[in-house]
Motif scaffolding. Structure first.
Motif, PDB file in Angstrom:
ATOM      1  N   LEU A  53      -1.328 -78.073 -83.216  1.00 17.77           N
ATOM      2  CA  LEU A  53      -0.967 -78.185 -81.797  1.00 17.77           C
ATOM      3  C   LEU A  53      -2.095 -77.657 -80.903  1.00 17.77           C
ATOM      4  CD1 LEU A  53       1.195 -78.699 -79.568  1.00 17.77           C
ATOM      5  CD2 LEU A  53       1.989 -76.354 -79.954  1.00 17.77           C
ATOM      6  N   LEU A  54      -2.641 -76.492 -81.262  1.00 19.11           N
ATOM      7  CA  LEU A  54      -3.714 -75.900 -80.443  1.00 19.11           C
ATOM      8  C   LEU A  54      -4.963 -76.783 -80.464  1.00 19.11           C
ATOM      9  CD1 LEU A  54      -3.354 -72.099 -81.335  1.00 19.11           C
ATOM     10  CD2 LEU A  54      -2.621 -73.260 -79.252  1.00 19.11           C
ATOM     11  N   TRP A  55      -5.297 -77.316 -81.652  1.00 18.23           N
ATOM     12  CA  TRP A  55      -6.466 -78.208 -81.726  1.00 18.23           C
ATOM     13  C   TRP A  55      -6.240 -79.488 -80.922  1.00 18.23           C
ATOM     14  CZ3 TRP A  55     -11.279 -77.550 -82.373  1.00 18.23           C
ATOM     15  CH2 TRP A  55     -11.769 -76.554 -83.218  1.00 18.23           C
ATOM     16  N   LEU A  57      -4.348 -79.894 -78.310  1.00 19.75           N
ATOM     17  CA  LEU A  57      -4.462 -79.609 -76.875  1.00 19.75           C
ATOM     18  C   LEU A  57      -5.911 -79.388 -76.465  1.00 19.75           C
ATOM     19  CD1 LEU A  57      -1.340 -77.330 -76.418  1.00 19.75           C
ATOM     20  CD2 LEU A  57      -1.742 -79.514 -75.280  1.00 19.75           C
ATOM     21  N   ARG A  58      -6.669 -78.747 -77.348  1.00 23.03           N
ATOM     22  CA  ARG A  58      -8.080 -78.492 -77.017  1.00 23.03           C
ATOM     23  C   ARG A  58      -8.862 -79.802 -76.946  1.00 23.03           C
ATOM     24  NH1 ARG A  58      -9.938 -75.740 -73.738  1.00 23.03           N
ATOM     25  NH2 ARG A  58      -8.188 -74.392 -74.300  1.00 23.03           N
TER      26      ARG A  58
ATOM     27  N   TRP B 139      -9.774 -68.849 -80.233  1.00 25.26           N
ATOM     28  CA  TRP B 139      -8.834 -69.449 -79.269  1.00 25.26           C
ATOM     29  C   TRP B 139      -8.889 -68.699 -77.943  1.00 25.26           C
ATOM     30  CZ3 TRP B 139      -7.743 -74.075 -80.428  1.00 25.26           C
ATOM     31  CH2 TRP B 139      -7.579 -74.457 -81.755  1.00 25.26           C
ATOM     32  N   PHE B 142     -11.574 -70.112 -75.641  1.00 24.62           N
ATOM     33  CA  PHE B 142     -11.202 -71.344 -74.924  1.00 24.62           C
ATOM     34  C   PHE B 142     -10.297 -71.022 -73.728  1.00 24.62           C
ATOM     35  CE2 PHE B 142     -12.139 -73.647 -79.003  1.00 24.62           C
ATOM     36  CZ  PHE B 142     -13.179 -74.392 -78.492  1.00 24.62           C
ATOM     37  N   PRO B 416      -1.463 -77.224 -69.840  1.00 26.41           N
ATOM     38  CA  PRO B 416      -0.730 -77.364 -71.113  1.00 26.41           C
ATOM     39  C   PRO B 416      -1.154 -76.361 -72.192  1.00 26.41           C
ATOM     40  CG  PRO B 416      -1.217 -79.514 -70.223  1.00 26.41           C
ATOM     41  CD  PRO B 416      -1.943 -78.527 -69.353  1.00 26.41           C
ATOM     42  N   PRO B 417      -2.473 -76.183 -72.473  1.00 28.95           N
ATOM     43  CA  PRO B 417      -2.816 -75.169 -73.473  1.00 28.95           C
ATOM     44  C   PRO B 417      -2.392 -73.763 -73.050  1.00 28.95           C
ATOM     45  CG  PRO B 417      -4.733 -76.535 -72.963  1.00 28.95           C
ATOM     46  CD  PRO B 417      -3.676 -76.895 -71.984  1.00 28.95           C
ATOM     47  N   VAL B 420       1.294 -73.295 -73.616  1.00 31.28           N
ATOM     48  CA  VAL B 420       1.630 -73.221 -75.052  1.00 31.28           C
ATOM     49  C   VAL B 420       1.307 -71.825 -75.590  1.00 31.28           C
ATOM     50  CG1 VAL B 420       0.914 -74.041 -77.342  1.00 31.28           C
ATOM     51  CG2 VAL B 420       1.517 -75.681 -75.558  1.00 31.28           C
ATOM     52  N   PHE B 421       0.169 -71.250 -75.186  1.00 31.13           N
ATOM     53  CA  PHE B 421      -0.135 -69.859 -75.563  1.00 31.13           C
ATOM     54  C   PHE B 421       0.982 -68.931 -75.078  1.00 31.13           C
ATOM     55  CE2 PHE B 421      -4.837 -70.913 -75.806  1.00 31.13           C
ATOM     56  CZ  PHE B 421      -4.936 -70.641 -77.160  1.00 31.13           C
ATOM     57  N   LEU B 424       4.089 -69.335 -77.241  1.00 34.87           N
ATOM     58  CA  LEU B 424       3.899 -68.723 -78.564  1.00 34.87           C
ATOM     59  C   LEU B 424       4.032 -67.205 -78.469  1.00 34.87           C
ATOM     60  CD1 LEU B 424       0.870 -70.828 -79.903  1.00 34.87           C
ATOM     61  CD2 LEU B 424       3.228 -70.898 -80.747  1.00 34.87           C
TER      62      LEU B 424
END
Lengths: 78, 471
Positions: A53-55, A57-58, B139, B142, B416-417, B420-421, B424
């Motif tokens: 999921l993280l990849w 989105l990236r 992560w 980013f 969105p990212p 999501v973080f 989580l």
């Protein structure tokens, strides 16, 4: 189990030594509210699904940034 | 400030014991060293404690002491580009679909921001710090890159709003931008979170200045009520411009810096899990105030829609000038003040968000309660962020239109990212314990996330393929 360590050894700003008159601070604040005693959590174990999921989105962000950058560049030069 | 003290200057606690600043340390107890931020935060918490559990409990005073981060983040996000986006929405679509839609976006903002309150109160750590420690540097890098880049561009747009707002009064651009920059520096120079928060809230109240302008525009109340119940009318239907305004209005309400800012502010203010209820009220109050201001902005510019004024390329000052024939000189003046205020408050909060994130990631002291000596890297980043943005605005022939165009795209794409973080983290029971998301909170949280991802996708697709929808 959560890995918890305290930050005293990590962050060493210039501090005044504890004084007797500051005891009330320790009574009023919760222990992990003291700037040198913050909890440090260890790394979370990411599931394969989370990593995908993280990849995803990236890649989405990078791809869209590139495409939109090209589009704006074209718009500015036409 | 209403503390219960005896003649020894002690404070009464829940169990009736009196804590005196002169009490000796407990024998044999090793206590962590204290920085200025701890002392100042403890002063704030002592007042909270007295009003929560002292002999004279005062719930309203308790709420007054604990509100701040939620109101600031919500009114801070009603920034220069956001108010211009709402104004364009009103000028192009009038009273109709967008009134309830904007209200809905603030419900989404509340759902997202409430999670940051619980994260901050439960972990006592900032958002950037948690992302780095739980997901690692890779992560974390980013997430920080998205934040830093987005914040810098957004800050530039805030100073553009300041310049535009004060331009209405004939203030030269350099003077307007320099003045706003000096205000940002002066507010943090208090070196006290409480003072910083209250001064910024004082500025943020001026966001409500759009309400009297809305009344001066004389909107028809039955049309407003109908719009809220029917989500109509929608002149022109589903066009590319409609999609872009939808995205712009979403981007005007939920952006990454808000997550980082509110969590860090909650930690700096010293909120604990006992304060989550007040933190929720604070966030809800902020969302309601910001929604009212945003809707008032749409209503204030509806005369431009009624009189078919083309406002598609208007910036802040042009809106104020174009409104003068319909809402009078006073109305135009208030509108310009509102645009100036929107830029100024956001410049204060967004530069703080960058500084908090820097301090958290670099493990430097990161508190607005720090002395300049203890917290100089934090303050340096805060002032540098504002200073760089202010300077960019004043560079002759700088691509400001390009920056304004890109900033909403970056914010929408980066959300969105970021969310999501957030999800989580807030579902991570190892750090959240009993304050982790419930199923209901996840239902709403994931719903908002899916909506934001779809919105980002549609925004990206319409930008890349502009002919996909009718113009």
């Amino acid at each position: 189990m959560t890995q918890v360590m305290y930050a005293t050894e990590i962050r060493q700003p210039r501090l005044s030594p504890p004084k007797h008159g500051e005891t009330w601070v320790h009574e009023v604040l919760e222990p992990d509210q003291i700037s040198t005693a913050k909890r440090r959590f260890g790394r979370a174990r990411l599931t394969r699904g989370t990593i995908v999921l993280l990849w995803g989105l990236r890649i989405y962000v990078l791809l869209m940034t590139y495409l939109i950058g090209v589009q704006i560049w074209n718009a500015l030069h036409t | 400030m209403g503390m219960v003290r005896d003649n020894q200057n002690s404070v009464l606690l829940a169990d009736g014991a009196a804590i005196s600043p002169r009490l000796p340390a407990h024998a044999g107890q090793v206590e962590p060293q204290l920085a200025r931020e701890d002392l100042k935060r403890a002063e704030d918490r002592r007042r909270v404690m007295v009003n929560r559990t002292g002999a004279r409990r005062r719930p309203w005073m308790l709420l007054w002491l604990l509100i701040g981060p939620g109101i600031l983040v919500m009114l801070g996000e009603n920034d220069g580009p956001s108010m211009i986006s709402y104004a364009q929405t009103g000028a192009i679509y009038g009273i109709g679909f967008f009134l309830p839609f904007i209200a809905m976006t603030f419900v989404m903002a509340f759902i997202v921001q409430e999670m940051t309150v619980r994260l901050g109160a439960a972990t006592k750590l900032g958002h950037a710090e948690l992302i780095y420690t739980r997901f690692g540097r890779f992560w974390g890098f980013f997430a920080m890159a998205d934040l830093v880049f987005g914040n810098l561009l957004t800050l530039v747009t805030e100073f553009i709003a300041v310049r535009a707002g004060l331009g209405f009064f004939g203030v030269p651009p350099a003077l307007a931008v320099l003045g706003a920059f000096l205000v940002v520096v002066a507010v943090v120079a208090t070196r006290r979170y409480w003072t910083w928060e209250r001064i910024t809230m004082g500025f943020a109240v001026f966001n409500l200045i759009f309400i009297p302008v809305a009344f001066m525009a004389h909107p028809v109340s039955s049309q407003v009520l109908h719009a809220f119940f029917a989500w109509r009318p929608l002149p022109g239907g589903f066009t590319a411009q409609f999609v872009l305004l939808i995205m712009a209005d979403i981007g005007a309400t939920v952006t990454p810096w808000m997550l980082f800012f509110q969590q860090s502010a909650v930690v700096d203010k010293g909120l604990t899990t006992a304060d989550i209820r007040q933190g929720r009220i604070d966030t809800a109050l902020g969302a309601v105030l910001a929604a009212v201001a945003a809707i008032a902005t749409v209503l204030a510019v509806t005369p431009l829609f009624t009189h078919h004024v083309d406002a598609s390329s208007f910036q802040g000052a042009e809106f104020a000038q174009a409104l003068v024939p319909y809402v009078g000189k006073v109305g135009g003046t208030l509108f310009a003040i509102g645009i100036f205020e929107a830029g100024l408050v956001a410049a204060i909060t967004i530069s703080s968000s960058s500084a908090y994130a820097f301090g958290e990631v670099m493990r430097k002291p990161h508190s607005l309660n720090n002395s300049l000596r203890e917290g100089w890297p934090f303050y340096a980043v805060l002032v540098a962020a504002a200073g760089i943005a202010a300077t960019l605005v004043l560079i002759p022939n700088a691509p400001l239109v390009f920056i304004v165009l890109v900033v909403n795209v970056i914010a929408t794409l980066a959300m969105p990212p970021a969310i999501v973080f957030l999800l989580l983290l807030v579902n991570d029971r190892q750090i959240m314990g009993e304050h982790a998301n419930t199923r209901l909170a996840n239902f709403f949280g994931i719903g908002v996330t899916v909506l934001l991802v779809l919105a980002g996708l549609v925004f990206g697709v319409t930008t890349v393929f502009p002919k996909l929808f009718p113009s």
